[in-house]
Write a protein that holds these residues in place. Structure first.
Motif, short mmCIF file in Angstrom:
data_model
loop_
_atom_site.label_atom_id
_atom_site.label_comp_id
_atom_site.label_asym_id
_atom_site.label_seq_id
_atom_site.Cartn_x
_atom_site.Cartn_y
_atom_site.Cartn_z
N GLU A 50 0.83 -1.20 0.00
CA GLU A 50 0.00 0.00 0.00
C GLU A 50 0.87 1.26 0.00
OE1 GLU A 50 -2.31 0.83 3.50
OE2 GLU A 50 -0.81 -0.01 4.86
N ASN A 51 0.31 2.30 -0.61
CA ASN A 51 0.97 3.59 -0.67
C ASN A 51 0.78 4.29 0.67
OD1 ASN A 51 1.70 6.27 -1.17
ND2 ASN A 51 0.96 6.24 -3.27
N VAL A 52 1.87 4.61 1.34
CA VAL A 52 1.80 5.25 2.65
C VAL A 52 1.87 6.76 2.51
CG1 VAL A 52 2.99 5.52 4.84
CG2 VAL A 52 2.83 3.26 3.80
N ALA A 53 2.85 7.23 1.74
CA ALA A 53 3.05 8.67 1.58
C ALA A 53 3.78 8.92 0.28
CB ALA A 53 3.83 9.24 2.75
N ALA A 54 3.53 10.08 -0.30
CA ALA A 54 4.21 10.45 -1.54
C ALA A 54 4.51 11.93 -1.52
CB ALA A 54 3.34 10.09 -2.75
N THR A 61 2.50 16.85 -1.12
CA THR A 61 2.50 15.58 -0.40
C THR A 61 1.10 14.96 -0.33
OG1 THR A 61 2.20 16.72 1.72
CG2 THR A 61 4.45 16.24 1.04
N HIS A 62 1.09 13.66 -0.12
CA HIS A 62 -0.15 12.93 0.06
C HIS A 62 0.11 11.80 1.05
CE1 HIS A 62 -3.46 10.14 -0.67
NE2 HIS A 62 -4.14 11.20 -1.07
N TYR A 63 -0.90 11.54 1.90
CA TYR A 63 -0.76 10.50 2.91
C TYR A 63 -1.97 9.58 2.90
CZ TYR A 63 2.82 13.61 4.75
OH TYR A 63 3.92 14.41 4.90
N ALA A 64 -1.71 8.32 3.21
CA ALA A 64 -2.81 7.39 3.43
C ALA A 64 -3.56 7.83 4.68
CB ALA A 64 -2.28 5.98 3.59
N ASP A 65 -4.86 7.59 4.72
CA ASP A 65 -5.66 8.00 5.88
C ASP A 65 -5.13 7.37 7.17
OD1 ASP A 65 -8.87 8.04 4.13
OD2 ASP A 65 -7.29 9.55 4.31
N GLY A 111 -5.14 11.38 -7.59
CA GLY A 111 -6.04 11.78 -6.52
C GLY A 111 -5.81 11.05 -5.21
N ALA A 112 -5.33 9.83 -5.28
CA ALA A 112 -5.06 9.05 -4.07
C ALA A 112 -3.57 8.97 -3.80
CB ALA A 112 -5.64 7.64 -4.22
N GLY A 113 -2.85 9.95 -4.32
CA GLY A 113 -1.41 9.96 -4.12
C GLY A 113 -0.68 8.94 -4.97
N THR A 114 -1.36 8.44 -5.98
CA THR A 114 -0.76 7.40 -6.81
C THR A 114 0.16 7.99 -7.87
OG1 THR A 114 -2.69 7.49 -8.24
CG2 THR A 114 -2.72 5.85 -6.50
#
Length: 130
Positions: A50-54, A61-65, A111-114
């Motif tokens: 799973e993507n944790v952070a980008a 930046t983007h983070y998993a909930d 959109g989901a940090g992907t």
């Protein structure tokens, strides 16, 4: 082909903190670290990666909930390094953490940090005991 080397994983008690590092080396001619989106992923036993952070090349930046408010991703372009500061660790954060670099420069986060990953590190184990 770029090489990504993670470090910093270890055993820590719940509530503790860790800082993971990922250094990029061997960049091909014309390929500059600062132009590439980077990310941290994790994979726990029996679960999908799973993507944790980008963090994009523009430092968006983007983070998993599941880690929002506890983890912070950052980058030091002068050192070709991306970091993941992990605070208030929980047993469910236990996993192998992988560093990843986008396949192309100037990649915008989805959109989901992907983003499309072109290179992976070998992973570093993080174990959080209860």
């Amino acid at each position: 082909q770029v090489q990504l080397v993670e470090s910093g994983g270890r055993l820590v008690q719940a509530g503790g903190s860790l800082r993971l590092s990922c250094e990029a080396s061997g960049e091909a001619s014309g390929r500059t670290f600062r132009d590439y989106t980077m990310g941290w992923f994790r994979q726990a036993p029996g679960k999908e990666r799973e993507n944790v952070a980008a963090i994009s090349w523009t430092a968006v930046t983007h983070y998993a909930d599941s880690v929002k408010g506890r983890f912070t991703i950052s980058r030091d372009n002068a050192k070709n390094t991306v970091f993941l500061q992990m605070n208030s660790l929980k047993p469910e954060d236990t996993a192998v953490y992988y560093c990843a670099q986008a396949s192309r420069p100037w990649t915008i986060l989805g959109g989901a940090g992907t983003f499309d990953v072109g290179s992976w590190g070998q992973g570093t184990q993080v174990t959080v005991s209860s």
